[in-house]
Design an enzyme around this catalytic site. Structure first.
Site, PDB file in Angstrom:
ATOM      1  N   GLY A 218       3.315 -17.699 -10.629  1.00 60.17           N
ATOM      2  CA  GLY A 218       3.394 -16.735 -11.710  1.00 60.17           C
ATOM      3  C   GLY A 218       3.494 -17.392 -13.078  1.00 60.17           C
ATOM      4  N   GLU A 259       3.459 -22.446  -5.364  1.00 60.11           N
ATOM      5  CA  GLU A 259       2.095 -22.159  -4.934  1.00 60.11           C
ATOM      6  C   GLU A 259       1.287 -21.567  -6.087  1.00 60.11           C
ATOM      7  OE1 GLU A 259       3.344 -19.843  -1.579  1.00 60.11           O
ATOM      8  OE2 GLU A 259       3.491 -18.039  -2.800  1.00 60.11           O
ATOM      9  N   PRO A 260       1.018 -22.364  -7.102  1.00 61.19           N
ATOM     10  CA  PRO A 260       0.305 -21.858  -8.266  1.00 61.19           C
ATOM     11  C   PRO A 260      -1.204 -21.751  -8.048  1.00 61.19           C
ATOM     12  CG  PRO A 260       1.204 -24.074  -8.662  1.00 61.19           C
ATOM     13  CD  PRO A 260       1.324 -23.807  -7.227  1.00 61.19           C
ATOM     14  N   GLY A 261      -1.770 -20.729  -8.628  1.00 63.14           N
ATOM     15  CA  GLY A 261      -3.227 -20.597  -8.661  1.00 63.14           C
ATOM     16  C   GLY A 261      -3.688 -20.734 -10.089  1.00 63.14           C
ATOM     17  N   TYR A 302      -8.092  -5.377 -15.120  1.00 65.59           N
ATOM     18  CA  TYR A 302      -6.705  -5.577 -15.591  1.00 65.59           C
ATOM     19  C   TYR A 302      -6.583  -5.535 -17.106  1.00 65.59           C
ATOM     20  CZ  TYR A 302      -6.178  -7.952 -11.010  1.00 65.59           C
ATOM     21  OH  TYR A 302      -6.151  -8.295  -9.692  1.00 65.59           O
ATOM     22  N   CYS A 328     -24.730  -0.712 -14.596  1.00 65.26           N
ATOM     23  CA  CYS A 328     -24.933   0.666 -15.005  1.00 65.26           C
ATOM     24  C   CYS A 328     -23.667   1.495 -14.875  1.00 65.26           C
ATOM     25  CB  CYS A 328     -26.116   1.257 -14.257  1.00 65.26           C
ATOM     26  SG  CYS A 328     -27.632   0.515 -14.865  1.00 65.26           S
ATOM     27  N   GLU A 329     -22.657   1.085 -15.550  1.00 69.47           N
ATOM     28  CA  GLU A 329     -21.485   1.870 -15.902  1.00 69.47           C
ATOM     29  C   GLU A 329     -20.741   1.064 -16.958  1.00 69.47           C
ATOM     30  OE1 GLU A 329     -18.267   2.170 -12.815  1.00 69.47           O
ATOM     31  OE2 GLU A 329     -19.933   1.704 -11.484  1.00 69.47           O
ATOM     32  N   TYR A 356      -9.436 -16.293 -10.503  1.00 68.50           N
ATOM     33  CA  TYR A 356      -9.712 -14.872 -10.245  1.00 68.50           C
ATOM     34  C   TYR A 356     -10.977 -14.384 -10.944  1.00 68.50           C
ATOM     35  CZ  TYR A 356      -4.969 -15.530  -8.731  1.00 68.50           C
ATOM     36  OH  TYR A 356      -3.860 -16.028  -8.114  1.00 68.50           O
TER      37      TYR A 356
HETATM   38  C1  LIG Z   1      -1.715 -14.906  -5.729  1.00 70.20           C
HETATM   39  C2  LIG Z   1      -0.587 -15.625  -5.186  1.00 70.20           C
HETATM   40  C3  LIG Z   1      -0.165 -16.824  -5.781  1.00 70.20           C
HETATM   41  C4  LIG Z   1      -0.784 -17.412  -7.027  1.00 70.20           C
HETATM   42  O1  LIG Z   1      -0.434 -16.717  -8.189  1.00 70.20           O
HETATM   43  P1  LIG Z   1      -0.885 -17.261  -9.629  1.00 70.20           P
HETATM   44  O2  LIG Z   1      -0.405 -16.254 -10.588  1.00 70.20           O
HETATM   45  O3  LIG Z   1      -2.377 -17.377  -9.617  1.00 70.20           O
HETATM   46  O4  LIG Z   1      -0.282 -18.589  -9.813  1.00 70.20           O
HETATM   47  C5  LIG Z   1       0.877 -17.487  -5.178  1.00 70.20           C
HETATM   48  N1  LIG Z   1       1.467 -17.004  -4.057  1.00 70.20           N
HETATM   49  C6  LIG Z   1       1.084 -15.862  -3.472  1.00 70.20           C
HETATM   50  C7  LIG Z   1       1.754 -15.399  -2.234  1.00 70.20           C
HETATM   51  C8  LIG Z   1       0.042 -15.138  -4.009  1.00 70.20           C
HETATM   52  O5  LIG Z   1      -0.318 -13.994  -3.420  1.00 70.20           O
END
Ligand SMILES: *Cc1c(COP(=O)(O)O)cnc(C)c1O
Length: 409
Positions: A218, A259-261, A302, A328-329, A356
């Site tokens: 997050g 667990e960062p994305g 979002y 087309c929207e 994302y």
């Molecule tokens: C999506 C998700 C993340 C990654 O969140 P980010 O905001 O992209 O860092 C980590 N853990 C879980 C379980 C998720 O569903």
């Protein structure tokens, strides 16, 4: 990434195109590792759903990261890199017992987020260690769609149900080896984060076989100039100290996980699209690009802000545009944006397109998914070809329909 190189890539591979710079991914990964260098056992699991191209996953494996997965397919994608399944954590929401059992077969760490499955799983497989996802009921996150830790959220087992978890553990003889939370994306305030971690420590204390605490993710990244982002370094100092204290309290060195994305890949990616039409209406100048929310849905889904620059004409006079797609929207990437003067065939660059973006793309309007390019030490590699009509037709069955006379006879 240099403007000239991006223009060359758009020319070489065509548009629309996603480009990811692995130097940026590595520097974000190192930033996080350094921030938590005071913790003996740190594990960063990259959240596959942010950007799931297998070459990106392989890059993370080479950095030493593990993977955080939310579907059995993501587990399987991860395994194609040759990563040790023990470095994959599987954190699904509301999946069947069968899918969890399939993940166990593949050798990954499972994380269960509801009491019903926990109890069923514990009865059948008491020997398999399980992590539990706790909902600490902390309101966090940039907006209600991405905030997943609050009281009405569908995620996790409520903190108030910990006694119930303990009863399931006693009754089944199962083993809880990890505690997890993921409270949402775009957390700005590290005090909120630290409050949630105290709640997790309290829970972790109650399970004697605990080996790790997973604090989820997050972390916020800047989307435009002046944006505030999570102060990772400050969080690192404060949480590391508290975590080390906790390890002393319980008398063992457990692992701290994240667990960062978004933090790892958002800023590493750009999306390039070509301007098909510039249309002046009575009140607005529209720039229509050769893409739409089929390829980048975050603005429509979002209300996310993606900074847009005109890399074909960086020094032109700024004007105001609505940048829209060809779907087309209603299909708006940005309204009333100040951008260097746009001409037809210019290449526009959408920033923060690593997380994302491609992973949420679709074939809506029967358009092809874009190609993806990865830069390694500045060198470009095509990591996904643009689709063709064959991909759209793939898996569609041609059936012979009854003739009209037969139907009415
Ligand atoms: C999506 C998700 C993340 C990654 O969140 P980010 O905001 O992209 O860092 C980590 N853990 C879980 C379980 C998720 O569903």
């Amino acid at each position: 990434m240099k403007r000239e190189q991006l223009l060359e890539l758009a020319n070489k591979y065509g548009s629309p195109l996603y480009v990811y710079d692995t130097d940026k991914i590595a520097s974000q990964y190192n930033r996080l590792t350094n921030a938590f260098s005071g913790v003996k056992n740190l594990k960063l699991n990259y959240a596959v759903k942010a950007l799931s191209n297998i070459n990106i996953l392989k890059f993370f494996k080479n950095l030493g990261a593990g993977l955080d997965t939310v579907s059995i397919q993501e587990v399987e994608l991860g395994l194609t890199t040759g990563i040790d399944p023990r470095n994959i954590i599987y954190t699904p929401n509301g999946v069947s017992l069968k899918e969890i059992e399939d993940a166990v077969e593949l050798g990954v760490q499972i994380n269960i987020d509801n009491l019903s499955i926990l109890e069923q799983f514990g009865q059948k497989h008491p020997e398999v260690p399980v992590c539990v996802r706790i909902n600490p009921h902390i309101m966090a996150g940039g907006n209600s769609k991405i905030s997943v830790g609050h009281i009405d959220s569908k995620f996790g087992i409520s903190i108030h149900q910990v006694p119930h978890i303990k009863r399931v553990v006693e009754n089944t003889g199962m083993n809880i080896n990890g505690i997890h939370m993921h409270t949402g994306s775009d957390i700005l305030d590290i005090d909120t984060f630290l409050r949630a971690t105290e709640i997790l420590f309290d829970v972790a204390k109650q399970f004697e076989n605990i080996e790790f605490i997973d604090f989820g993710s997050g972390f916020k990244v800047p989307y435009k100039e002046g944006d505030i982002s999570t102060d990772i370094e400050q969080l690192g100092i404060q949480l590391s100290e508290r975590f080390n204290e906790f390890c002393k309290e319980i008398g063992k060195e457990i692992t701290l996980m994240f667990e960062p994305g978004k933090f790892l890949v958002s800023e590493a990616g750009v999306f390039l699209a070509k301007v098909n039409v510039v249309k002046q209406t009575t009140s607005t100048v529209f720039a229509h690009v050769d893409s739409g929310f089929n390829h980048l849905v975050r603005p429509m889904m979002y209300n996310s802000y993606h900074h847009i620059t005109n890399i074909s004409n960086p020094d032109g006079k700024d004007r105001y545009y609505s940048v829209v797609g060809y779907i087309c929207e209603t299909d708006t990437f940005g309204s009333n944006r100040r951008i260097s003067e746009i001409s037809e065939e210019d290449i526009l660059c959408f920033h923060n397109a690593g997380a994302y973006c491609f992973s949420m793309a679709s074939n809506y309007n029967s358009r092809y998914l874009p190609a993806e390019v990865m830069l390694v030490d500045g060198q470009d590699y095509l990591i996904r070809k643009r689709q063709t009509l064959k991909d759209i037709l793939n898996n569609q069955e041609v059936v012979s329909l009854p003739k009209k006379e037969e139907v009415t006879a």
